[in-house]
Write an enzyme that holds these catalytic residues in place. Structure first.
Site, PDB file in Angstrom:
ATOM      1  N   ASP A  39       0.812  -1.215   0.000  1.00  5.78           N
ATOM      2  CA  ASP A  39       0.000   0.000   0.000  1.00  5.78           C
ATOM      3  C   ASP A  39       0.841   1.258   0.000  1.00  5.78           C
ATOM      4  O   ASP A  39       1.787   1.381   0.786  1.00  5.78           O
ATOM      5  CB  ASP A  39      -0.909   0.030   1.247  1.00  5.78           C
ATOM      6  CG  ASP A  39      -1.925  -1.095   1.235  1.00  5.78           C
ATOM      7  OD1 ASP A  39      -2.513  -1.326   0.167  1.00  5.78           O
ATOM      8  OD2 ASP A  39      -2.117  -1.738   2.287  1.00  5.78           O
ATOM      9  N   THR A  43       3.449   1.892   6.534  1.00  4.64           N
ATOM     10  CA  THR A  43       2.865   1.621   7.851  1.00  4.64           C
ATOM     11  C   THR A  43       2.136   2.826   8.410  1.00  4.64           C
ATOM     12  O   THR A  43       1.001   2.717   8.894  1.00  4.64           O
ATOM     13  CB  THR A  43       3.964   1.167   8.833  1.00  4.64           C
ATOM     14  OG1 THR A  43       4.483  -0.101   8.395  1.00  4.64           O
ATOM     15  CG2 THR A  43       3.402   1.012  10.240  1.00  4.64           C
ATOM     16  N   GLY A 180       3.451  -5.102  26.273  1.00  5.61           N
ATOM     17  CA  GLY A 180       4.305  -3.972  25.954  1.00  5.61           C
ATOM     18  C   GLY A 180       3.702  -2.669  26.433  1.00  5.61           C
ATOM     19  O   GLY A 180       2.491  -2.460  26.328  1.00  5.61           O
ATOM     20  N   ILE A 184       2.879   2.220  21.437  1.00 13.86           N
ATOM     21  CA  ILE A 184       1.737   1.496  20.878  1.00 13.86           C
ATOM     22  C   ILE A 184       0.857   0.943  21.991  1.00 13.86           C
ATOM     23  O   ILE A 184      -0.371   1.094  21.974  1.00 13.86           O
ATOM     24  CB  ILE A 184       2.222   0.368  19.940  1.00 13.86           C
ATOM     25  CG1 ILE A 184       2.975   0.958  18.735  1.00 13.86           C
ATOM     26  CG2 ILE A 184       1.047  -0.471  19.446  1.00 13.86           C
ATOM     27  CD1 ILE A 184       3.692  -0.077  17.883  1.00 13.86           C
ATOM     28  N   GLU A 203       4.499  -6.019  30.909  1.00 12.61           N
ATOM     29  CA  GLU A 203       5.769  -5.410  30.510  1.00 12.61           C
ATOM     30  C   GLU A 203       6.919  -6.288  30.986  1.00 12.61           C
ATOM     31  O   GLU A 203       7.057  -6.555  32.187  1.00 12.61           O
ATOM     32  CB  GLU A 203       5.886  -4.003  31.103  1.00 12.61           C
ATOM     33  CG  GLU A 203       7.238  -3.323  30.915  1.00 12.61           C
ATOM     34  CD  GLU A 203       7.688  -3.257  29.464  1.00 12.61           C
ATOM     35  OE1 GLU A 203       8.756  -3.821  29.150  1.00 12.61           O
ATOM     36  OE2 GLU A 203       6.957  -2.648  28.655  1.00 12.61           O
ATOM     37  N   ASP A 308      12.714   3.375   9.195  1.00 10.72           N
ATOM     38  CA  ASP A 308      12.775   2.277  10.161  1.00 10.72           C
ATOM     39  C   ASP A 308      13.805   1.224   9.778  1.00 10.72           C
ATOM     40  O   ASP A 308      14.333   0.526  10.648  1.00 10.72           O
ATOM     41  CB  ASP A 308      11.409   1.604  10.293  1.00 10.72           C
ATOM     42  CG  ASP A 308      10.404   2.461  11.055  1.00 10.72           C
ATOM     43  OD1 ASP A 308      10.735   3.618  11.388  1.00 10.72           O
ATOM     44  OD2 ASP A 308       9.286   1.971  11.305  1.00 10.72           O
ATOM     45  N   HIS A 444      -0.379  35.189  26.288  1.00 10.59           N
ATOM     46  CA  HIS A 444      -1.008  34.860  27.571  1.00 10.59           C
ATOM     47  C   HIS A 444      -2.513  35.032  27.455  1.00 10.59           C
ATOM     48  O   HIS A 444      -2.973  36.013  26.882  1.00 10.59           O
ATOM     49  CB  HIS A 444      -0.462  35.797  28.664  1.00 10.59           C
ATOM     50  CG  HIS A 444      -1.134  35.607  29.995  1.00 10.59           C
ATOM     51  ND1 HIS A 444      -0.870  34.524  30.802  1.00 10.59           N
ATOM     52  CD2 HIS A 444      -2.079  36.359  30.637  1.00 10.59           C
ATOM     53  CE1 HIS A 444      -1.605  34.624  31.900  1.00 10.59           C
ATOM     54  NE2 HIS A 444      -2.352  35.732  31.815  1.00 10.59           N
TER      55      HIS A 444
END
Length: 461
Positions: A39, A43, A180, A184, A203, A308, A444
Site C-alpha cells: 500500500d 505503515t 508492551g 503502541i 511489561e 525504520d 497569555h
C-alpha cells in the site's frame, strides 16, 4: 541525468520516508521513481500513525463526554453517552483512504513514476522489480518495519493480533491483554479503556514505559494507568500466547491468564529481508538494520537507506527528515541528520511528548564530556489556560547544561503536549541556551507558558 541510467533516483518503499525523499528529489530536478510492493503510504498511513490517531480522536471524545464530574465543574451536564464502534472504525478507514490518495496524487502530479511490485537490489545502481531491471544513479532503500512478535506467541489476527489489525477496531473485547508499555501499548490502552474494555498490561522490563524519561513515566502511570481499568504486570514475560476463545497467556511466573483478546505491542523490526543486499556486498546488522552514516549513506557508493530500516529513530517524521538529508547529499550539498532535535509523542489523553535527551542519557553524556546538568519542572496546575480548561494534570521538564545553559532535552506530559514540544525542538536544533530562550515572549494565557516558565526557572536559578 546521465543517459546511461533510467532514473536519477529510485526509491524502494513508498512510506512517509520514501514519499518525503521523492518530493525533495523532484524539487531538486531529479528524475525519480518510487517502488512499492503493497500500500502507498506504508505503515504510517495504512496501519500506524493515521488510523491510530483517528481512533484516539474518537475514543478521546468518548472519554471526555463520560467524565461527568469534570464537565459539571465547567457548568455542563449531559445524559448517557453512546457510540458506534463500527462508525469509529469507518472514520479511521476513511482517514487512511484519504491520506493514501493524497500521497499518491502528490507524487503523480510531480511526475514521479510509481512502480508497483517488490523492489530489491540487483547490483550497484540496479533495482529488480519483479524481474524488471531498473537502473538509477542513486538508490534509496526506505522499506520500513513490521511488528515484532516474540517467540511463543501465535497470532490469528482476530483474538491475538498486532497494531496492524488493532487499528481496524473490528471488535471490542471485554478484557484485553496488551503486551508492551511503549507508545503502541499506551495508545491502545487509552483507546480500549475509553470504549469500555478492561486491560491487563504486561511489561517484560522492570519498569513501565522504559523508553520515557523516568519522571514522565512515573506521572504517566499515575494519571494514564492507575485511575483506569488497567492492571499491570511489570517484570513479567508472556512466554506463550494461544489464540482462541478465551486467549490463553502463560507468564514466566507460572500464572496463566484467560482473556478475550491480546494485542502484541512489543516493538518493531526492520523489513529488510529479500532486498538483494548481498548483490552489493553488504549485510544488515544482527538485528536486521541497514547501517548508515549521518548523511544516510551506506558503505556502498550511490546506495542510501532511510527510515525504520536503519533503526536510528523509528518514527515517520524522522524517516521523512532522513529522506531530505539523503537527497541533499545526492544533490551535492553536504547535510547530516540531527536526531537530538527530532521530537516524539504518544497521543494518549493527556499526551506525552519529548525531544532530546532523557535525564539518564544527559547524565551519561555529561559524565563522558565533563560537564554538569540541571533540571527544572513547571506545572500545568500553575498555568492559567490549563486552569480554565480544568486540565491541570501534567508538567514540563527541561534538562540543560549548568555551564552554558544549552537545552539538552524537554519532556512534557499534559494536554496538547504534542503541539507544545516543537518550540523546544526548534531550540535544541539551534543548540539554544535557556538564558536566551527566557527572552522569548509567549501569548497569555496559553499552554505554551508551561515551557516559558521552565526556561525562566532554569535561567534565574
Amino acid at each position: 541525468m546521465s543517459e546511461q541510467f533510467d532514473y536519477d533516483l529510485v526509491i524502494v518503499g513508498a512510506g512517509v520516508g520514501g514519499h518525503g525523499a521523492a518530493l525533495h528529489a523532484v524539487a531538486n530536478g531529479l528524475k525519480t521513481a518510487i517502488v512499492e510492493a503493497a500500500d502507498m503510504g506504508g505503515t504510517c498511513v495504512n496501519r500506524g500513525c493515521i488510523p491510530s490517531k483517528a481512533l484516539l480522536a474518537a475514543s478521546g471524545r468518548v472519554r471526555e463526554l463520560k467524565a461527568k464530574e469534570h464537565l459539571k465543574l465547567l457548568g455542563i451536564e449531559i445524559g448517557e453517552i453512546e457510540f458506534d464502534r463500527s462508525a469509529i472504525a469507518t472514520h479511521a478507514g476513511n482517514m487512511v483512504n484519504k491520506q493514501k490518495g493524497d500521497l499518491t496524487n502528490s507524487l503523480k502530479k510531480l511526475g514521479v513514476d510509481i512502480i508497483q511490485g517488490w523492489g530489491k537490489l540487483a547490483g550497484i545502481q540496479k533495482v529488480d522489480v519483479d524481474g524488471r531491471i531498473i537502473t538509477a544513479k542513486d538508490v534509496i532503500l526506505s522499506t520500513g518495519s513490521i511488528p515484532f512478535v516474540p517467540p511463543g506467541i501465535a497470532l490469528d489476527g482476530k483474538t491475538v493480533f498486532t497494531s496492524d489489525e488493532g487499528v481496524k477496531l473490528d471488535w471490542l473485547p471485554s478484557w484485553i491483554a496488551i503486551i508492551g508499555s511503549g507508545y503502541i501499548g499506551l495508545e491502545f490502552s487509552d483507546i480500549y479503556t475509553a470504549l469500555g474494555s478492561e486491560v491487563t498490561m504486561i511489561e517484560a522490563l522492570d519498569v513501565l514505559m522504559p523508553g520515557f524519561d523516568p519522571d514522565i513515566a512515573k506521572l504517566a502511570e499515575r494519571i494514564l494507568i492507575k485511575p483506569r481499568d488497567i492492571e499491570t504486570k511489570v517484570g513479567v514475560r508472556a512466554k506463550k500466547v494461544i489464540p482462541g476463545s478465551p486467549v490463553v497467556i502463560e507468564l514466566d511466573t507460572g500464572e496463566v491468564l484467560e482473556v478475550d483478546a491480546c494485542l502484541v505491542a512489543t516493538g518493531r523490526i526492520p523489513a529488510t529481508k529479500n532486498l538483494g543486499l548481498e548483490t552489493v556486498g553488504i549485510e544488515s546488522d544482527r538485528r536486521g538494520f541497514i547501517e548508515v552514516d549521518e548523511t544516510m549513506a551506506t558503505k556502498v557508493p550511490h546506495l542510501w537507506a532511510i527510515g525504520d530500516a536503519t533503526g536510528k529513530m523509528m518514527l515517520a517524521h524522522a524517516a521523512a527528515a532522513q529522506g531530505v538529508v539523503a537527497v541533499e547529499n545526492i544533490a551535492g550539498r553536504a547535510a547530516i541528520i540531527d536526531y537530538q532535535s527530532i521530537p516524539a509523542a504518544a497521543f494518549t489523553h493527556p499526551e506525552i511528548s519529548f525531544v532530546g535527551l532523557t535525564e539518564p542519557q544527559a547524565k551519561t553524556k555529561a559524565d563522558a564530556e565533563g560537564f554538569e546538568i540541571a533540571t527544572v519542572r513547571s506545572y500545568y496546575k500553575g498555568n492559567a489556560k490549563a486552569l480554565a480548561e480544568i486540565e491541570t494534570d501534567g508538567f514540563a521538564k527541561i534538562i540543560y547544561r549548568k555551564d552554558t545553559g544549552e537545552l539538552l532535552g524537554a519532556h512534557i506530559i499534559g494536554i496538547h503536549a504534542s503541539d507544545l514540544i516543537h518550540e523546544a525542538s526548534a531550540a535544541i536544533a539551534q543548540r539554544a541556551s535557556v538564558h536566551n530562550l527566557v527572552r522569548n515572549v509567549h501569548a497569555h494565557p496559553t499552554l505554551s507558558e508551561v515551557l516559558d516558565e521552565a526556561y525562566k526557572r532554569a535561567s534565574h536559578g
